[in-house]
Structure formats: structure tokens, C-alpha cells
Design a protein around this motif. Structure first.
Motif, mmCIF file in Angstrom:
data_model
loop_
_atom_site.group_PDB
_atom_site.id
_atom_site.type_symbol
_atom_site.label_atom_id
_atom_site.label_comp_id
_atom_site.label_asym_id
_atom_site.label_seq_id
_atom_site.Cartn_x
_atom_site.Cartn_y
_atom_site.Cartn_z
ATOM 1 N N SER A 58 33.789 38.572 75.557
ATOM 2 C CA SER A 58 33.668 37.161 75.213
ATOM 3 C C SER A 58 32.283 36.616 75.535
ATOM 4 O O SER A 58 31.569 37.159 76.377
ATOM 5 N N ARG A 86 32.883 31.988 72.198
ATOM 6 C CA ARG A 86 34.079 32.527 71.548
ATOM 7 C C ARG A 86 34.523 33.852 72.155
ATOM 8 O O ARG A 86 33.767 34.493 72.887
ATOM 9 N N ILE A 87 35.744 34.223 71.757
ATOM 10 C CA ILE A 87 36.237 35.565 72.070
ATOM 11 C C ILE A 87 35.688 36.481 70.985
ATOM 12 O O ILE A 87 35.936 36.252 69.800
ATOM 13 N N LEU A 109 43.333 25.632 73.396
ATOM 14 C CA LEU A 109 43.608 27.066 73.602
ATOM 15 C C LEU A 109 44.517 27.617 72.502
ATOM 16 O O LEU A 109 44.372 28.764 72.091
ATOM 17 N N THR A 154 42.555 28.729 69.497
ATOM 18 C CA THR A 154 41.380 29.578 69.738
ATOM 19 C C THR A 154 41.498 30.894 68.979
ATOM 20 O O THR A 154 42.527 31.561 69.046
ATOM 21 N N ALA A 184 42.256 36.401 79.093
ATOM 22 C CA ALA A 184 41.591 35.655 78.012
ATOM 23 C C ALA A 184 41.694 34.147 78.261
ATOM 24 O O ALA A 184 40.741 33.400 78.001
ATOM 25 N N ASP A 215 39.289 33.074 80.990
ATOM 26 C CA ASP A 215 37.914 33.144 80.465
ATOM 27 C C ASP A 215 37.600 31.883 79.650
ATOM 28 O O ASP A 215 36.549 31.268 79.814
ATOM 29 N N ARG A 216 38.547 31.486 78.795
ATOM 30 C CA ARG A 216 38.324 30.288 77.962
ATOM 31 C C ARG A 216 38.318 29.020 78.817
ATOM 32 O O ARG A 216 37.548 28.095 78.570
ATOM 33 N N ASN A 264 34.996 28.631 80.517
ATOM 34 C CA ASN A 264 33.951 28.212 79.587
ATOM 35 C C ASN A 264 34.104 26.754 79.155
ATOM 36 O O ASN A 264 33.168 26.169 78.609
ATOM 37 N N ALA A 265 35.287 26.184 79.381
ATOM 38 C CA ALA A 265 35.503 24.766 79.044
ATOM 39 C C ALA A 265 35.195 23.851 80.231
ATOM 40 O O ALA A 265 35.192 22.630 80.092
#
Lengths: 206, 218
Positions: free
Chosen positions: A159, A163-164, B101, B104, B147, B150-151, B154-155
Motif C-alpha cells: 500500500s 491507495r491499496i 473504508l 475503498t 488492510a 493501514d487505511r 493513512n486517514a
């Protein structure tokens, strides 16, 4: 599920005779060993409806490993010893501790760590979601690679902040043939088509 | 209890506590979040800005959080100074980012993502529950958790570093090791009047909850 999430399986592989013509632009590197025939691999990735790029094996290996930082073996071993200690500590935590990992997860994680060291991956950071998994993490300035290790599945995630980029799942039984997983992981990290070297197919050539 | 939906534009805060979010002295962003399995969902906790309307309130919540964990360890006879929980600061993200999410790319196994106001039994009225519900696709839940965190990282924006009064003796304080997420520092862009409005609303809601809901709960 979106195209970004792929499940990697054994892929069709064709080993061609070295006399066949290469596509334009392909480089022919010398074989790895002086007595070995230069094999060319056609790998069909998950979304391929047509044959993907043709490359000699030595070129694929050179490309996929080009990003490995040069770390001395002793340094690498030391880093992995520390990783082993960290995994041991996660296993040895009190039974009621929320961070304690289950034994099967520990064994698979140790196996994966050993393979990563063999493939000269720098030692990862490690964390857990709880008893059912261990996560190995490598990061550089903008890209993160996570390898989530559970008792029956390895999940790779690549990632960026935006984005992924890619997700791949491998059943842990494929660890018996690590040549299928770790080069594929490296290729995925480099956004290349995922290439698996099928030993059975290679053996046919002998 | 009826759970109240948190509006998209509202801010949430995730508190970072040493040593949970750290590896040795280094902050590890992936350890900021801890996702708990809840049938076909994963859940975690955040604080809702409506009930922590200023930085002081955000940090007071964090200090109470670390203190409560230390007290629990003490009561279990497991407390050690070396593993003392130290609140280090908080990261901000919006309720909108949580709900995003579900849309995404690469997270197709998420059925829904939501955050609702859910007051904790210990009376933390700012507590909100972040819940991600998964589809039964057979994909690896542990990989999905990775995942998601991780998101979420990043937010985030921040950190809002802090040293609690009870931790002033800790030197060097681990809050100095908090890192800035890719989204950058958190800037409170509310106007003075808006802050005042939040503050008044907070005091009214707190009074209302303590007077009525708590009595009912008891």
C-alpha cells in the motif's frame, strides 16, 4: 472483489527450448551455471488472457531481486535472531494476555521468517492483531509491505498513503514450496506480473 | 441502549498509549489500532469530539485511559513499573474517513464501516465504537484487519502529543517519538465561536447524561 485483491495459485508455466525466438526488446542473459540451458519462462498471471512478457530465467531473477538492499549475512542473521526472540516473547506471554499468539501461528511465523531470511529480505517489523496472526511489516518512504501470517493463510498487502496497490493470499501449505511464494511476493512488490516457477515443469526439461 | 450515529463531518480521536503502540522506544503506527473480532465484524474504540471538545478534553480522556489500565493491572497484581501504561497523545480522523473504508478499492470484503456513539460502562461519555462489518467471502480476516489499520493510519492526522501530570517524571517521555502520518499534522480549523458552541454543548450533554442516563443505568 476488486481487481486489486488477487488470490495466487499455481500458475501455468511453459519452459521453451532455448532455440526459440524471443520477442523484440527481450535481453538474453547468460545462463546461471555454465552447463545449464537458458530456460525461458512464460508465466500466465491471474488476469492474463494472452501470454505475458517472455524473459530468460536469469533475467527474471536478476530483476526481481534488484531491490534487495545489500545487507551482510551476519547482520541479517542478527536481525532475524531478534525477530525470533520477539516471536518467542509473543508466544510466551501470559495465557490471558491479549497480545499472546497461538502456537500454530508461531510455528508458521518462524517458518516464514526463515524463508524470508533465505530470500535475503531485510528483517521486518513485527506486530499482532491478537492470538490468530502475526504481521511482518516493511516500509520505505511511501510504500508499505505487510505480510499477515495466520495458521492457514499468508496475506500480503502492498500500500501507499493514497491507495491499496495489491493484495495477495497464499495458503500456508504452499510454504512447502517457498519458491512459489517469495519470488511472487517480490514481483508483486515491484508491480510486475506475478511469476511462479513450477518445479514440475522445470524438471520436465531435464 | 440506542446508539447515536456520528455525523460524517465530525472528528474522532484515537489515543496512543505506551508501550502498546510502541516497539521498544519507537512508535509503531500499525500498533496504534487494535481491532477486536466480533462475529462477522471487527471493532475498536475512538473518542468523539462532541464529548472531548478541546485538546484538553482529548488529553484528559487519554490520561484516564492509561490510568485505568494501570489500576486494572494493579488490582490483578500484575503491575510493573517497566510496563507502566503512559498516554502519549492522540490522532484525529473524521467519521467520513471511517465510512469510506467500505468503498475503498482493494477492500471488497467490507460490507459496511460505521462509527456510533456508545458510552462505556465506566462512564466515558466520549467513547465511540468503530465497527467494520465483513462479507462472508471466505477471505482471510486477519489480512483484512491489516488492510483496515493501514487505511485508518493513512486517514489520520496528528499527533497531538501530551504528557499527563502523573507522567512528568518519565524521561525521556515516549510522546516525543510519535510520528506524523502521511496526512500531516492535525489543525483544529474551528472558529472560536464554533469551539465555544462545542464546549457549551459538551457541558449540557455531560450534565444530561450524568443526571438521567447514569441513574437509569445504576
Amino acid at each position: 472483489m476488486s481487481a486489486a485483491s488477487n488470490r495466487v495459485r499455481l500458475q501455468t508455466l511453459v519452459v521453451l527450448d532455448s532455440g526459440l525466438e524471443l520477442p523484440d526488446g527481450a535481453l538474453l542473459s547468460p545462463p546461471i551455471a555454465s552447463d545449464a540451458q537458458p530456460h525461458r519462462l512464460f508465466a500466465l498471471s491471474a488476469d492474463s488472457s494472452s501470454a505475458t512478457t517472455t524473459k530468460p530465467e536469469s533475467q527474471i531473477l536478476r530483476t526481481t531481486f534488484s531491490s534487495v538492499p545489500i545487507v551482510s549475512n551476519s547482520e541479517l542473521r542478527e536481525e532475524y535472531q531478534e525477530l525470533g526472540v520477539a516471536l518467542g516473547e509473543l508466544l510466551a506471554m501470559d495465557a490471558g494476555d491479549e497480545w499472546r499468539i497461538e502456537k500454530p501461528v508461531y510455528y508458521v511465523a518462524c517458518h516464514v521468517a526463515a524463508e524470508l531470511m533465505d530470500y535475503q529480505y531485510p528483517a521486518p517489523e513485527v506486530f499482532t492483531h491478537g492470538p490468530k496472526s502475526v504481521v511482518f511489516n516493511w516500509s520505505n518512504e511511501s510504500t508499505n509491505l505487510y505480510l499477515t501470517v495466520s495458521a492457514d493463510t499468508l496475506s500480503a498487502l502492498i500500500s501507499t498513503p493514497q491507495r491499496i496497490q495489491r493484495r495477495i493470499e497464499f495458503p500456508t501449505k504452499q510454504l512447502f514450496d517457498p519458491g512459489l511464494i517469495f519470488p511472487a511476493l517480490r514481483s508483486a512488490q515491484l508491480e510486475q506480473p506475478v511469476v511462479s516457477i513450477d518445479k514440475a515443469a522445470s524438471d520436465l526439461d531435464d | 441502549m440506542r446508539y447515536r450515529r456520528i455525523p460524517d463531518g465530525d472528528n474522532l480521536f484515537r489515543h496512543s498509549v505506551y508501550p502498546v503502540s510502541f516497539k521498544g522506544p519507537r512508535f509503531q503506527s500499525a500498533k496504534l489500532w487494535r481491532l477486536i473480532d466480533d462475529q462477522m465484524s471487527v471493532v475498536t474504540s475512538v473518542a468523539w469530539q462532541r464529548y472531548v471538545p478541546t485538546a484538553r478534553h482529548v488529553h484528559e480522556y487519554g490520561c484516564r485511559l492509561a490510568l485505568a489500565r494501570n489500576e486494572r493491572k494493579r488490582s490483578e497484581g500484575k503491575y510493573q513499573d517497566s510496563s507502566r501504561q503512559i498516554y502519549c497523545g492522540a490522532y484525529q480522523l473524521s467519521a467520513r474517513a471511517v465510512r469510506a473504508l467500505a468503498e475503498t478499492d482493494g477492500l471488497g470484503e467490507i460490507a459496511s464501516a460505521n462509527v456510533v456513539h456508545r458510552i462505556e460502562e465506566n462512564g466515558e461519555i466520549a467513547h465511540a465504537e468503530l465497527k467494520v462489518t465483513l462479507k462472508s467471502t471466505g477471505s482471510d480476516v486477519e489480512g483484512t484487519k491489516t488492510a483496515i489499520i493501514d487505511r485508518l493510519w493513512n486517514a489520520c492526522a496528528g499527533p497531538m502529543a501530551h504528557v499527563c501530570e502523573c507522567d512528568v517524571d518519565v524521561a525521556p517521555h515516549p510522546s516525543g517519538h510519535l510520528t506524523t502520518p502521511p496526512s500531516g499534522q492535525y489543525l483544529d480549523t474551528r472558529s472560536y465561536l464554533s469551539c465555544l458552541w462545542f464546549l457549551i454543548g459538551f457541558h449540557i450533554r455531560s450534565w444530561y447524561w450524568r443526571t438521567f442516563h447514569r441513574q437509569r443505568a445504576l
